[in-house]
Design an enzyme around this catalytic site. Sequence first.
Site, short mmCIF file in Angstrom:
data_model
loop_
_atom_site.label_atom_id
_atom_site.label_comp_id
_atom_site.label_asym_id
_atom_site.label_seq_id
_atom_site.Cartn_x
_atom_site.Cartn_y
_atom_site.Cartn_z
N ASN A 10 2.69 -1.29 -6.23
CA ASN A 10 4.10 -1.73 -6.23
C ASN A 10 5.05 -0.57 -6.60
O ASN A 10 6.08 -0.79 -7.22
CB ASN A 10 4.31 -2.94 -7.15
CG ASN A 10 5.65 -3.65 -6.99
OD1 ASN A 10 6.16 -4.24 -7.94
ND2 ASN A 10 6.25 -3.62 -5.82
N CYS A 12 5.05 2.34 -4.09
CA CYS A 12 5.24 3.10 -2.83
C CYS A 12 5.57 2.16 -1.67
O CYS A 12 6.71 2.03 -1.25
CB CYS A 12 4.00 3.94 -2.49
SG CYS A 12 3.64 5.23 -3.71
N ARG A 13 4.54 1.51 -1.14
CA ARG A 13 4.72 0.77 0.11
C ARG A 13 5.56 -0.50 -0.04
O ARG A 13 6.47 -0.73 0.76
CB ARG A 13 3.35 0.43 0.72
CG ARG A 13 2.62 1.65 1.21
CD ARG A 13 1.18 1.34 1.51
NE ARG A 13 0.44 1.01 0.29
CZ ARG A 13 -0.80 0.59 0.25
NH1 ARG A 13 -1.46 0.40 1.38
NH2 ARG A 13 -1.40 0.35 -0.90
N ASP A 123 -1.88 3.72 2.72
CA ASP A 123 -1.56 4.10 1.33
C ASP A 123 -1.23 5.60 1.29
O ASP A 123 -2.08 6.43 1.59
CB ASP A 123 -2.80 3.79 0.48
CG ASP A 123 -2.56 4.04 -1.00
OD1 ASP A 123 -1.55 4.68 -1.35
OD2 ASP A 123 -3.41 3.59 -1.79
P1 4NP Z 1 1.29 1.59 -3.33
O1 4NP Z 1 0.61 3.02 -3.61
O2 4NP Z 1 0.15 0.58 -3.35
O3 4NP Z 1 1.87 1.74 -1.97
O4 4NP Z 1 2.32 1.37 -4.41
C1 4NP Z 1 -0.23 3.27 -4.69
C2 4NP Z 1 0.32 3.47 -5.94
C3 4NP Z 1 -0.52 3.77 -6.99
C4 4NP Z 1 -1.89 3.86 -6.80
C5 4NP Z 1 -2.42 3.65 -5.54
C6 4NP Z 1 -1.59 3.34 -4.49
N1 4NP Z 1 -2.74 4.20 -7.88
O5 4NP Z 1 -3.96 4.35 -7.65
O6 4NP Z 1 -2.25 4.34 -9.02
#
Ligand code: 4NP
Length: 155
Positions: A10, A12-13, A123
């Site tokens: 929560n 980035c994407r 991701d």
């Molecule tokens: P998101 O990206 O799912 O698009 O917010 C990520 C943010 C953090 C992590 C992995 C993906 N992490 O491993 O901390």
Amino acid sequence: MRILVVCLGNICRSPTAEAALREALVDAGLDDRVTVDSAGTGDWHLGEPPDPRMVDAAAAARLTLGGRSRLITPADFDADLILVMDAANLRDVRALAPDDATRAKVRLYREFEDDADGTEVPDPYYGGSEGFAHVVDVARAGARGIVRHLQRMGV
Ligand code: 4NP
């Protein structure tokens, strides 16, 4: 109507998808009928604002991100549509859903995109800046498809 977008962290994407969806709803004049929120399935970044790399990529494309990382909660499953970013996300969020009817509301964010070159919003977290720029493009293309879907449903 309520839409929830969900990714892993929560940061980035899903914040990008949330902003892109709001932008597309404003463009379609539907922003007074549909609310958008976002959440994550992982707790590594709780309370943090969006990742600075994601904020920069979005700003370069004139999209402003907001919010702070939070976990998906049982109350989130009251949303009308729960849109997730990738296959792992889909599995994780469906596993949290309380029943089959709720599970059916959990769909891939890119499912409604015309001429999509993929089914997932990849991701970007462990990659380079091009991955973040790609998230912005895909979030916007997906948002246009989602809004068309809502219009076809008569929202
Ligand atoms: P998101 O990206 O799912 O698009 O917010 C990520 C943010 C953090 C992590 C992995 C993906 N992490 O491993 O901390």
